[in-house]
Design an enzyme around this catalytic site. Structure first.
Site, short mmCIF file in Angstrom:
data_model
loop_
_atom_site.label_atom_id
_atom_site.label_comp_id
_atom_site.label_asym_id
_atom_site.label_seq_id
_atom_site.Cartn_x
_atom_site.Cartn_y
_atom_site.Cartn_z
N GLY A 36 46.45 106.06 16.20
CA GLY A 36 46.90 105.40 14.98
C GLY A 36 46.16 104.12 14.66
O GLY A 36 46.29 103.58 13.57
N CYS A 245 57.08 131.85 -3.46
CA CYS A 245 55.72 132.06 -3.95
C CYS A 245 55.67 133.35 -4.77
O CYS A 245 56.15 134.40 -4.32
CB CYS A 245 54.76 132.13 -2.79
SG CYS A 245 53.10 132.65 -3.27
N CYS A 248 53.13 135.93 -2.66
CA CYS A 248 53.46 136.48 -1.34
C CYS A 248 54.94 136.37 -1.01
O CYS A 248 55.39 136.91 -0.01
CB CYS A 248 52.62 135.79 -0.25
SG CYS A 248 53.18 134.12 0.12
N CYS A 270 51.68 129.64 -3.40
CA CYS A 270 51.33 128.87 -2.20
C CYS A 270 50.10 128.01 -2.48
O CYS A 270 49.13 128.48 -3.08
CB CYS A 270 50.97 129.80 -1.05
SG CYS A 270 52.36 130.67 -0.37
N CYS A 276 48.62 132.54 2.13
CA CYS A 276 49.14 133.45 1.12
C CYS A 276 48.47 134.83 1.25
O CYS A 276 49.14 135.86 1.25
CB CYS A 276 48.88 132.85 -0.26
SG CYS A 276 49.88 133.56 -1.57
#
Lengths: 287, 256
Positions: A36, A245, A248, A270, A276
């Site tokens: 970080g 979606c 899909c 998606c 997808c």
């Protein structure tokens, strides 16, 4: 490592010269050692403009080898301009295999998304970061933000979340949602939707973040705790959709809203094109 | 009893210009010390040295901390000093804009210190902020307004609330009523007097207004050219000034 690309011979392997790659690798090692923490590095001019992924490209160039398989996504899609051109760039200067399949890739360079398919051990996710400093909009002085990080003084970050609730009734930040890495440093996860934040937490893949304009590299090593900031009575939540979606039928993935005609008809699909497609392939095979 | 703040031989100069020369005093718990003097006499520099914002060339500032025991403010690590300054201390600036975050609401301004020391419950922070707005006589429905929409007097009161929310033991005030009109000044003085009394605060108050000093402070230090020329109980100094400069200062109060 140092062999010249057979195809044109004009560039060193992976575009950057070896000294530059060493310098970037050193920065990456330090970044991995201090999860970080933003490590400064000597960012180079790259053959594309700032904001198009110069930081990510330099990180990828420093870690890529001929055995790697590269996937590049932009907003989750493999076929957008930025993704296509970066993928072609590395295919040419690093002579690596490229793929669109998340599972097959060893290095995934990404802008604005984390793939839906869970990442595994040994995979590296390289983020393109526009503004690495999470406190930038709250504290404009760089000297001061560094002090705040050094002393772990993060009250001001919480103030911004408080302000968001006071004004909108909830934490309205939806992307670039600040996270606490390993309980020590607050980090900008780059402009991914907060939907992807939980995927960063204890991910088995190595996450590298490169900011080209501001010349900073930071990292989250595998299995590192990454916590999204919140309040006890306003816990962190991810986006949800009422639709699935349209292609899909997934209810688990991040959906893009698309307007499909002039009458305002809309469609949710998606954002992760590979995910997808894989789902549609599996559904077809099942039939 | 040990003094809360014990200052010895404090000297600070900017190049050849000496801003404070060999200043020393003790501040006892519950006491309000006034520092008066004309502009340029080193009052604000002294205050900044006491609060650790400036490093003096010579001298020491010993503070009796609740958390760490007796410490020298200038020997502390920066981390400790910053922690002290947002838990045990308050600092009220002359210009409220310097002490407030102008871009966020009043509630966030008051809540910042709470969040800085780990408060993570939005409802609690907000309730505390509203309570403090009450205490400084600002209407509760201004809680979500930004300080930019506040008047000068309200900003100053908001700044006071923001500093006192963490229950500091020691507050540094730099001309808290400077630049405000008289009626607003009176309200803020009233408020400060009440808060100092009820919260058992100690304070160091810098002012050039002898009226403010008379109302708020227990003891008074008169500065001229960076040095302390007179020091004593407020009423004593103002009613029976000994030093020529103090006599001039007292004599120059406009009779109303």
């Amino acid at each position: 490592m140092t062999e010249i690309n057979a195809k044109d011979g004009a560039y060193n392997y992976a575009y950057l010269d070896e000294q530059t790659k060493r310098m970037i690798r050193r920065a990456i090692l330090k970044a991995v050692a201090v999860p970080g923490y933003q490590v400064p590095f000597g960012g180079r001019e790259m053959p594309l403009p700032y904001g198009w992924g110069t930081g990510g490209i330099q990180v990828t160039a420093a870690i890529i080898g001929q055995d790697d398989t590269l996937k590049v996504i932009d907003q989750g899609a493999d076929d957008t301009t930025n993704a296509v051109s970066i993928r072609r760039f590395f295919a040419r200067v690093a002579d690596v295999a490229t793929t669109t399949r998340t599972k097959e890739a060893t290095i995934i360079q990404t802008r604005h998304r984390v793939p839906e398919t869970p990442l595994g051990e040994g995979q590296i996710l390289v983020f393109q970061v526009p503004i690495p400093e999470p406190l930038r909009m709250l504290e404009p002085r760089e000297t001061e933000t560094r002090t705040l990080h050094a002393l772990s003084e993060y009250g001001v970050m919480q103030v911004s979340l408080y302000e968001s609730i006071a004004r909108h009734g909830r934490i309205a930040k939806t992307y670039n949602y600040p996270v606490m890495v390993n309980g020590r440093y607050i980090m900008s996860p780059s402009p991914i939707p907060k939907f992807d934040n939980p995927k960063l937490d204890r991910s088995p893949a190595l996450q590298l973040y490169g900011a080209g304009r501001e010349k900073r590299i930071y990292a989250v090593p595998p299995h590192t705790p990454v916590k999204s900031l919140d309040f006890d009575d306003h816990p962190f939540e991810i986006e949800t959709w009422e639709q699935c979606c349209a292609l899909c039928g997934s209810r688990e993935s991040f959906l893009d809203e698309m307007i499909v005609d002039d009458d305002g008809q809309r469609l949710f699909v998606c954002s992760d094109t590979d995910y997808c497609e894989r789902r549609r392939d599996t559904a077809e095979a099942a039939e | 009893m040990t003094p809360l703040l014990s200052v010895k031989g404090l000297t600070k100069s900017f190049g050849a210009r000496v801003a404070c020369r060999d200043v020393g005093f003790d501040l006892w718990p519950g006491e309000v010390l006034g520092i008066v003097g004309e502009s340029g006499s080193g009052k604000t520099t002294l205050l900044n040295c006491l609060a650790g914002r400036l490093t003096p060339e010579a001298g020491s500032v010993a503070y009796d901390s609740a958390a760490y025991g007796p410490v020298d403010v200038h020997d502390l690590s920066e981390a400790r000093r910053r922690l002290l300054s947002r838990t045990e201390w308050g600092f009220v600036n002359q210009d409220a804009r310097d002490g407030l975050r102008m871009g966020v609401s009043a509630g966030a301004n008051i809540g910042e210190r709470l969040m800085a020391v780990g408060a993570r419950h939005y409802g609690d922070i907000r309730a505390k902020a509203a309570d403090w707005l009450d205490r400084v006589e600002i209407e509760r429905d201004r809680l979500d307004d930004r300080p930019t929409t506040y008047s000068g007097g309200m900003r100053q009161r908001l700044q006071i609330a923001r500093n006192l929310v963490s229950h500091p033991r020691l507050v540094f005030m730099d001309e808290p009523t400077g630049g405000l009109d008289v009626s607003v000044q009176a309200r803020i003085l009233d408020l400060l007097r009440r808060l100092v009394g009820t919260l058992d605060l100690s304070a160091v108050l810098v002012t050039h207004d002898l009226g403010v000093a008379r109302l708020l402070t227990h003891r008074l230090m008169v500065m001229q050219g960076g040095a302390v020329v007179e020091h004593g109980l407020t009423d004593q100094v103002l009613d029976d000034p000994q030093h020529a400069y103090t006599q001039m200062l007292v004599a120059s109060i406009l009779p109303v």
